[in-house]
Write a protein that holds these residues in place. Structure first.
Motif, PDB file in Angstrom:
ATOM      1  N   LEU A  29       0.831  -1.209   0.000  1.00 16.33           N
ATOM      2  CA  LEU A  29       0.000   0.000   0.000  1.00 16.33           C
ATOM      3  C   LEU A  29       0.867   1.261   0.000  1.00 16.33           C
ATOM      4  CD1 LEU A  29      -2.798  -1.091   2.506  1.00 16.33           C
ATOM      5  CD2 LEU A  29      -3.008  -0.801   0.020  1.00 16.33           C
ATOM      6  N   ALA A  30       2.006   1.212   0.710  1.00 18.50           N
ATOM      7  CA  ALA A  30       2.907   2.371   0.717  1.00 18.50           C
ATOM      8  C   ALA A  30       3.502   2.593  -0.670  1.00 18.50           C
ATOM      9  CB  ALA A  30       4.012   2.164   1.752  1.00 18.50           C
ATOM     10  N   ALA A  31       3.892   1.498  -1.341  1.00 19.45           N
ATOM     11  CA  ALA A  31       4.430   1.622  -2.700  1.00 19.45           C
ATOM     12  C   ALA A  31       3.361   2.165  -3.647  1.00 19.45           C
ATOM     13  CB  ALA A  31       4.944   0.274  -3.185  1.00 19.45           C
ATOM     14  N   LEU A  32       2.114   1.698  -3.505  1.00 18.74           N
ATOM     15  CA  LEU A  32       1.034   2.179  -4.358  1.00 18.74           C
ATOM     16  C   LEU A  32       0.776   3.669  -4.111  1.00 18.74           C
ATOM     17  CD1 LEU A  32      -1.209   1.465  -6.403  1.00 18.74           C
ATOM     18  CD2 LEU A  32      -2.701   1.013  -4.451  1.00 18.74           C
ATOM     19  N   ALA A  33       0.792   4.063  -2.823  1.00 17.17           N
ATOM     20  CA  ALA A  33       0.589   5.475  -2.498  1.00 17.17           C
ATOM     21  C   ALA A  33       1.703   6.336  -3.090  1.00 17.17           C
ATOM     22  CB  ALA A  33       0.517   5.649  -0.985  1.00 17.17           C
ATOM     23  N   ALA A  60       8.729   2.300  -7.168  1.00 16.91           N
ATOM     24  CA  ALA A  60       7.452   1.867  -6.595  1.00 16.91           C
ATOM     25  C   ALA A  60       6.780   0.827  -7.481  1.00 16.91           C
ATOM     26  CB  ALA A  60       6.540   3.078  -6.407  1.00 16.91           C
ATOM     27  N   GLY A  61       6.884   0.991  -8.790  1.00 13.05           N
ATOM     28  CA  GLY A  61       6.248   0.051  -9.706  1.00 13.05           C
ATOM     29  C   GLY A  61       6.808  -1.347  -9.617  1.00 13.05           C
ATOM     30  N   MET A  62       8.094  -1.486  -9.280  1.00 11.24           N
ATOM     31  CA  MET A  62       8.694  -2.812  -9.152  1.00 11.24           C
ATOM     32  C   MET A  62       8.140  -3.574  -7.942  1.00 11.24           C
ATOM     33  SD  MET A  62      10.707  -3.191 -11.754  1.00 11.24           S
ATOM     34  CE  MET A  62       9.410  -2.286 -12.615  1.00 11.24           C
ATOM     35  N   VAL A  63       7.589  -2.850  -6.972  1.00 12.53           N
ATOM     36  CA  VAL A  63       6.933  -3.500  -5.836  1.00 12.53           C
ATOM     37  C   VAL A  63       5.462  -3.776  -6.142  1.00 12.53           C
ATOM     38  CG1 VAL A  63       6.289  -3.251  -3.404  1.00 12.53           C
ATOM     39  CG2 VAL A  63       8.518  -2.447  -4.189  1.00 12.53           C
ATOM     40  N   VAL A  64       4.804  -2.788  -6.775  1.00  9.50           N
ATOM     41  CA  VAL A  64       3.361  -2.881  -7.010  1.00  9.50           C
ATOM     42  C   VAL A  64       3.018  -3.903  -8.090  1.00  9.50           C
ATOM     43  CG1 VAL A  64       1.362  -1.606  -7.885  1.00  9.50           C
ATOM     44  CG2 VAL A  64       2.886  -0.545  -6.211  1.00  9.50           C
ATOM     45  N   VAL A  88       7.418  -8.768 -15.478  1.00 13.12           N
ATOM     46  CA  VAL A  88       7.487  -7.334 -15.213  1.00 13.12           C
ATOM     47  C   VAL A  88       8.890  -6.803 -15.486  1.00 13.12           C
ATOM     48  CG1 VAL A  88       7.391  -5.594 -13.385  1.00 13.12           C
ATOM     49  CG2 VAL A  88       5.581  -7.298 -13.572  1.00 13.12           C
ATOM     50  N   GLY A  89       9.909  -7.517 -15.001  1.00 11.22           N
ATOM     51  CA  GLY A  89      11.280  -7.073 -15.218  1.00 11.22           C
ATOM     52  C   GLY A  89      11.672  -7.070 -16.683  1.00 11.22           C
ATOM     53  N   ALA A  90      11.239  -8.101 -17.425  1.00 12.25           N
ATOM     54  CA  ALA A  90      11.603  -8.194 -18.840  1.00 12.25           C
ATOM     55  C   ALA A  90      10.956  -7.077 -19.649  1.00 12.25           C
ATOM     56  CB  ALA A  90      11.192  -9.561 -19.389  1.00 12.25           C
ATOM     57  N   VAL A  91       9.680  -6.837 -19.409  1.00 16.26           N
ATOM     58  CA  VAL A  91       8.992  -5.766 -20.148  1.00 16.26           C
ATOM     59  C   VAL A  91       9.596  -4.409 -19.805  1.00 16.26           C
ATOM     60  CG1 VAL A  91       6.799  -4.553 -20.429  1.00 16.26           C
ATOM     61  CG2 VAL A  91       6.843  -7.046 -20.406  1.00 16.26           C
ATOM     62  N   PHE A  92       9.827  -4.181 -18.515  1.00 14.97           N
ATOM     63  CA  PHE A  92      10.411  -2.908 -18.084  1.00 14.97           C
ATOM     64  C   PHE A  92      11.779  -2.691 -18.727  1.00 14.97           C
ATOM     65  CE2 PHE A  92      12.992  -0.442 -15.069  1.00 14.97           C
ATOM     66  CZ  PHE A  92      12.225   0.712 -14.971  1.00 14.97           C
ATOM     67  N   ALA A  93      12.620  -3.728 -18.703  1.00 10.56           N
ATOM     68  CA  ALA A  93      13.958  -3.596 -19.287  1.00 10.56           C
ATOM     69  C   ALA A  93      13.875  -3.365 -20.789  1.00 10.56           C
ATOM     70  CB  ALA A  93      14.782  -4.847 -18.986  1.00 10.56           C
ATOM     71  N   ALA A  94      12.974  -4.064 -21.464  1.00  6.32           N
ATOM     72  CA  ALA A  94      12.873  -3.937 -22.918  1.00  6.32           C
ATOM     73  C   ALA A  94      12.490  -2.527 -23.340  1.00  6.32           C
ATOM     74  CB  ALA A  94      11.866  -4.948 -23.461  1.00  6.32           C
ATOM     75  N   LEU A 171      -3.830   3.157 -11.038  1.00  7.33           N
ATOM     76  CA  LEU A 171      -2.633   3.976 -10.887  1.00  7.33           C
ATOM     77  C   LEU A 171      -1.473   3.467 -11.718  1.00  7.33           C
ATOM     78  CD1 LEU A 171      -2.699   4.727  -7.056  1.00  7.33           C
ATOM     79  CD2 LEU A 171      -3.271   6.259  -8.935  1.00  7.33           C
ATOM     80  N   SER A 172      -1.458   2.172 -12.032  1.00 10.46           N
ATOM     81  CA  SER A 172      -0.371   1.634 -12.856  1.00 10.46           C
ATOM     82  C   SER A 172      -0.541   2.025 -14.302  1.00 10.46           C
ATOM     83  CB  SER A 172      -0.322   0.105 -12.740  1.00 10.46           C
ATOM     84  OG  SER A 172      -0.010  -0.279 -11.419  1.00 10.46           O
ATOM     85  N   ILE A 173      -1.785   2.196 -14.772  1.00  9.45           N
ATOM     86  CA  ILE A 173      -2.039   2.523 -16.182  1.00  9.45           C
ATOM     87  C   ILE A 173      -2.122   4.019 -16.390  1.00  9.45           C
ATOM     88  CG2 ILE A 173      -3.695   2.326 -18.066  1.00  9.45           C
ATOM     89  CD1 ILE A 173      -4.346  -0.440 -17.131  1.00  9.45           C
ATOM     90  N   ALA A 174      -2.889   4.718 -15.542  1.00  6.29           N
ATOM     91  CA  ALA A 174      -3.038   6.153 -15.705  1.00  6.29           C
ATOM     92  C   ALA A 174      -1.807   6.845 -15.166  1.00  6.29           C
ATOM     93  CB  ALA A 174      -4.277   6.629 -14.943  1.00  6.29           C
ATOM     94  N   THR A 175      -1.249   7.744 -15.947  1.00  2.79           N
ATOM     95  CA  THR A 175      -0.025   8.421 -15.543  1.00  2.79           C
ATOM     96  C   THR A 175      -0.213   9.918 -15.632  1.00  2.79           C
ATOM     97  OG1 THR A 175       0.820   8.351 -17.786  1.00  2.79           O
ATOM     98  CG2 THR A 175       1.409   6.527 -16.356  1.00  2.79           C
ATOM     99  N   SER A 176       0.823  10.622 -15.281  1.00  5.69           N
ATOM    100  CA  SER A 176       0.750  12.074 -15.241  1.00  5.69           C
ATOM    101  C   SER A 176       0.869  12.662 -16.624  1.00  5.69           C
ATOM    102  CB  SER A 176       1.874  12.606 -14.349  1.00  5.69           C
ATOM    103  OG  SER A 176       3.118  12.181 -14.842  1.00  5.69           O
ATOM    104  N   SER A 177       0.771  13.972 -16.651  1.00  5.57           N
ATOM    105  CA  SER A 177       0.851  14.698 -17.926  1.00  5.57           C
ATOM    106  C   SER A 177       2.134  14.390 -18.643  1.00  5.57           C
ATOM    107  CB  SER A 177       0.769  16.204 -17.662  1.00  5.57           C
ATOM    108  OG  SER A 177       1.074  16.927 -18.817  1.00  5.57           O
ATOM    109  N   PRO A 178       2.114  14.246 -19.979  1.00  6.97           N
ATOM    110  CA  PRO A 178       3.304  13.884 -20.725  1.00  6.97           C
ATOM    111  C   PRO A 178       4.320  14.997 -20.809  1.00  6.97           C
ATOM    112  CG  PRO A 178       1.550  14.408 -22.229  1.00  6.97           C
ATOM    113  CD  PRO A 178       0.963  14.462 -20.855  1.00  6.97           C
ATOM    114  N   ASN A 179       3.958  16.193 -20.483  1.00  8.59           N
ATOM    115  CA  ASN A 179       4.880  17.308 -20.637  1.00  8.59           C
ATOM    116  C   ASN A 179       5.013  18.071 -19.335  1.00  8.59           C
ATOM    117  OD1 ASN A 179       5.605  17.380 -23.578  1.00  8.59           O
ATOM    118  ND2 ASN A 179       3.389  17.266 -23.695  1.00  8.59           N
TER     119      ASN A 179
END
Length: 557
Positions: A29-33, A60-64, A88-94, A171-179
């Motif tokens: 929950l702390a990582a998600l927050a 945080a994403g590596m925990v969530v 998760v690690g393979a996609v992130f690294a790629a 929270l994993s899919i929706a992200t902040s403004s691109p700019n």
């Protein structure tokens, strides 16, 4: 030594796991927050450095992500949990090291309604070890036996797990403004995050506005994936010189890995990353599988102001000065349809046949730490290596390592058994070697002195007037490997009261004085206007790149 049970017990016989329970632990929950607060509050706020906020979401994403993925898939074994961590690690690294993988991920996210931008940045891989920490911290909660509760009591934990799954997915899919504003790292961002339904717009989707000066607009009827590549932070450019022909002079090696944008029809994406340092002029390379050809955007900072750009524009009259409109032909091939300013340049891979290229680095003057013994030294061994460099050994009564000196051919005036002194000046960029009398010399030897100089200034020699003049009308081209661009210079030299002679880069001249002569070898003599110091040797700043060997010796009778 007894190995831990988790290493010796086969995966298939290990206790059943319940990943959903990990989603209610303080660690998860702390990582998600942290993920939510960082993406939606800290990024762009200026409260923390952009480099820090860009990495916090990764950590945080590596925990969530692994526990959330295991819960979504309903996996119950350690093997399944291990698969989630590896995936998760393979996609992130790629997506952090491969622009092609970033393109594919952006396209995949576009299929589910999230248009993503991904910054390809290998330094983000420092987050990968957190996967192991997350495994160690969350596994005990997944293995914990379920308490025996009444039906109504069992519903509460399950509802809480369901809420955690929904929040984590969102929270994993929706992200902040691109700019984000300057100073923030645009790690992963949407072209325009999907907003509320609005029946006043034909698409039914509202896209967030963006901060940008130059921007791309998808004027085609299909989703478009493009990659924008900013200049590497280390690259230096003379804006006036680069403006002469940006498509030719700004070669691919000057640009970073870039950001991948998935753009639905009528949406806009910022051309450059506003989190990078400000420049007097900007250049962006735009690529994409659906583009007919890559192209360069080049503009002066004073030409287009940063302003708020609508996330989606359907009325062409609403485009701002920095708009670059992309369109598609009948075959779906995308190219630039129009631009509000003349900032678009075709990539030109074919320089003129007579173009000047920067002098090769293999011909540079170079030397190891000089043997500054503080007195005369006898050359006891002198070898010419296969790379053209001279290896020197000395006898000075002390232990002096072998010295290497790389010079133009035939410029070294000393031979074995002669005695010389070595002095270093200008922070080691100027060497002076002088022949002196040795203990066994009956008469003083002829005075021979050699000066080796490199740097951004024309050196000064006694009784010599030397000046460089840039040849502005010469065609120029970038170094094929490094991208550095330089203008040639002509060097005029007068020795004592003699006539002025002119030399060109790579040339050699000899000037006669009353009783001595001065021989000059010009290894490099050019004015650098675009510099990639990551791979280019020589001075780390734009301007003169001057390397010369001067040998003064008695005139031949």
């Amino acid at each position: 030594m007894t190995l831990p049970r988790w290493l010796t017990t086969p995966f298939s016989t290990r206790p059943e796991l319940r990943p959903g329970r990990a989603l209610l632990t303080p660690t998860w929950l702390a990582a998600l927050a942290l993920l939510g607060v960082n993406d939606h509050l800290l990024k762009g706020s200026g409260l923390l450095p952009g480099g820090l906020t860009g990495k916090l979401s990764d950590l945080a994403g590596m925990v969530v992500a692994p526990a959330l993925l295991a819960a979504l898939l309903g996996l119950r074994t350690r093997r399944g949990l291990l698969f989630c961590h590896v995936a998760v690690g393979a996609v992130f690294a790629a997506i952090k090291v491969s622009p092609a993988a970033a393109d594919a991920w952006s396209w995949l996210m576009g299929l589910v309604g999230n248009a993503w931008s991904i910054t390809v940045d290998p330094t983000d891989l420092i987050a990968l070890p957190v996967l192991a920490l997350g495994w160690r911290a969350l596994l005990p909660a997944m293995r914990r036996p379920a308490p025996r509760l009444q039906l109504t009591s069992r519903m509460a934990p399950r509802l809480a797990q369901l809420a955690a799954v929904c929040a984590g997915t969102s929270l994993s899919i929706a992200t902040s403004s691109p700019n984000p504003p300057p100073g923030e790292e645009g790690d992963v961002g949407d072209v325009g995050d999907v907003g509320e339904w609005d029946t006043g717009v034909d698409s039914g989707i509202v896209y967030e506005d963006i901060d940008a000066d130059a921007y791309l607009h998808n004027g085609s009827s299909a989703d478009l994936i493009v990659r924008t590549r900013d200049l590497l932070p280390e690259v230096q450019i003379d804006c006036i010189a680069a403006e002469e022909d940006p498509g030719l002079l700004l070669s691919e090696s000057l640009f970073g890995a870039g950001r991948t944008w998935s753009m639905p029809p009528n949406t806009n994406a910022a051309a450059r990353d506003l989190s990078l340092a400000s420049r007097q002029c900007y250049a962006v390379r735009v690529e994409g599988d659906s583009l007919v050809e890559p192209f360069i955007l080049f503009w002066h900072a004073s030409e287009i102001a940063v302003e708020l750009i609508p996330g989606s524009i359907e009325d062409a009259s609403q485009h701002r000065p920095g708009g670059v409109l992309l369109g598609a032909d009948a075959d779906g091939q995308v190219s630039v349809a129009s631009s509000q300013r003349e900032i678009v340049y075709e990539v030109d891979p074919f320089p003129p046949a007579d173009a000047y290229y920067p002098g090769p680095d293999v011909e540079r003057l170079a030397w190891s730490d000089p043997p500054l013994a503080g007195g005369a030294m006898q050359i006891t061994n002198l070898d010419l290596g296969p790379d053209g460099c001279i290896g020197l050994e000395f006898d000075a009564g002390i232990d002096i390592p072998r010295w290497y000196l790389c010079l133009p051919a035939d410029s070294f005036p000393f031979v074995q058994d002669q005695w010389i002194t070595v002095e270093s000046f200008a922070s080691g960029d100027v060497l002076e070697l002088t022949r002196v009398q040795g203990p066994e010399d009956v008469d003083p030897p002829p005075k021979v002195a050699m000066v080796v100089s490199r740097g951004r200034e024309v050196p000064k020699f006694a009784d010599t007037v030397m000046a460089s003049k840039v040849v502005f009308d010469a065609a120029i081209a970038p170094d094929p490997d490094c991208g550095t661009v330089a203008r040639p210079t002509e060097v005029s030299v007068r020795y004592e009261d003699g006539e002025v002679q002119v030399a060109k880069p790579g040339g050699q001249i000899t000037l006669q004085g009353a009783s001595t002569s001065l021989a000059l070898w010009f290894a490099h003599a050019e004015e650098r206007v675009i510099l990639n110091p990551v791979c280019a040797e020589g001075p780390d700043e734009l301007g003169l790149d001057f390397e010369v060997v001067a040998v003064r010796s008695p005139s031949q009778p």
